[in-house]
Design an enzyme around this catalytic site. Sequence first.
Site, mmCIF file in Angstrom:
data_model
loop_
_atom_site.group_PDB
_atom_site.id
_atom_site.type_symbol
_atom_site.label_atom_id
_atom_site.label_comp_id
_atom_site.label_asym_id
_atom_site.label_seq_id
_atom_site.Cartn_x
_atom_site.Cartn_y
_atom_site.Cartn_z
ATOM 1 N N CYS A 174 -37.244 3.470 -45.736
ATOM 2 C CA CYS A 174 -36.523 3.843 -44.527
ATOM 3 C C CYS A 174 -36.170 5.326 -44.610
ATOM 4 C CB CYS A 174 -35.263 2.998 -44.391
ATOM 5 S SG CYS A 174 -34.051 3.646 -43.224
ATOM 6 N N GLU A 175 -36.598 6.105 -43.628
ATOM 7 C CA GLU A 175 -36.363 7.543 -43.714
ATOM 8 C C GLU A 175 -34.910 7.927 -43.449
ATOM 9 O OE1 GLU A 175 -37.456 9.296 -39.303
ATOM 10 O OE2 GLU A 175 -39.075 9.125 -40.761
ATOM 11 N N HIS A 176 -34.112 7.005 -42.948
ATOM 12 C CA HIS A 176 -32.714 7.313 -42.665
ATOM 13 C C HIS A 176 -31.806 7.110 -43.877
ATOM 14 C CE1 HIS A 176 -34.097 6.054 -38.433
ATOM 15 N NE2 HIS A 176 -34.147 7.357 -38.525
ATOM 16 N N HIS A 177 -32.161 6.152 -44.755
ATOM 17 C CA HIS A 177 -31.301 5.847 -45.901
ATOM 18 C C HIS A 177 -32.050 5.912 -47.237
ATOM 19 C CE1 HIS A 177 -29.455 3.737 -42.403
ATOM 20 N NE2 HIS A 177 -28.353 4.246 -42.923
ATOM 21 N N HIS A 210 -35.323 -4.874 -43.905
ATOM 22 C CA HIS A 210 -34.862 -3.532 -44.236
ATOM 23 C C HIS A 210 -33.603 -3.630 -45.095
ATOM 24 C CE1 HIS A 210 -37.377 -1.227 -41.220
ATOM 25 N NE2 HIS A 210 -37.608 -2.485 -40.895
ATOM 26 N N GLN A 236 -40.216 1.638 -38.953
ATOM 27 C CA GLN A 236 -41.209 0.582 -38.754
ATOM 28 C C GLN A 236 -41.979 0.752 -37.446
ATOM 29 O OE1 GLN A 236 -39.822 -3.393 -39.632
ATOM 30 N NE2 GLN A 236 -41.288 -4.321 -38.237
ATOM 31 N N CYS A 250 -31.625 -1.371 -45.859
ATOM 32 C CA CYS A 250 -30.519 -0.609 -45.289
ATOM 33 C C CYS A 250 -29.713 -1.462 -44.313
ATOM 34 C CB CYS A 250 -31.032 0.653 -44.586
ATOM 35 S SG CYS A 250 -32.201 0.334 -43.257
#
Length: 213
Positions: free
Chosen positions: A102-105, A171, A143, A173
């Site tokens: 996940c590119e955010h977390h 996910h 995703q 996250c």
Amino acid sequence: MNPSLSQPDPSSRTQHRARTSWSGTGAVAEPDLERAAAGARILLEALGVDLDDESLARTPERMAGSLAELMSPRPFHLTTFPNDGGYDEMVVARSIPLRSLCEHHMLPFVGTAHIGYLPGARILGLSKLARVLEHFASRPQVQERLTVQVADWLAAQLSPVGVGVVIEAEHLCMTLRGVQAPGTTTITSSLRGVLREDSRSRAEFLALTRSPC
């Protein structure tokens, strides 16, 4: 896009697997593992982790190496063959294992992908469906984008009658932090050609992606 996704001489790489040539949103460059480990050490110490403990002493290096591995697809060459037999039915690879970040977390998401196409003039080596998925999954991702990238790449390289990609993933996250909803999965799909335009073809593809009861 160059259909060959392999890297030149892998012997020039140290401490890390050979990398493919990146393209598209989310691409990452060759990692600097020494610098990454130094950064991981700062992060862990700032979070209160005692790195003087013997079992944790090399954790920053392991952490950097693990993240780099998750962003390193294996090189491969696209292999297509003439559709000499005139095959005009669905080709589907179901339940291909998936893992990405996940590119955010920067936490993993894991699951399965179902990838299929209706052939045109050429057919694809079956293992390459999994390789294409790995190529685009091995980078910080979301995703939705991943699903579209796989479908677009296959459509561009094969010029098939239709392409379909369905991804179902959990996910971390979402399941380990935040709302903490373990077992929750997210499903995304991307359809091209007749699999998008023709309801019967679309229904056939989606039926083939479902696991038998």
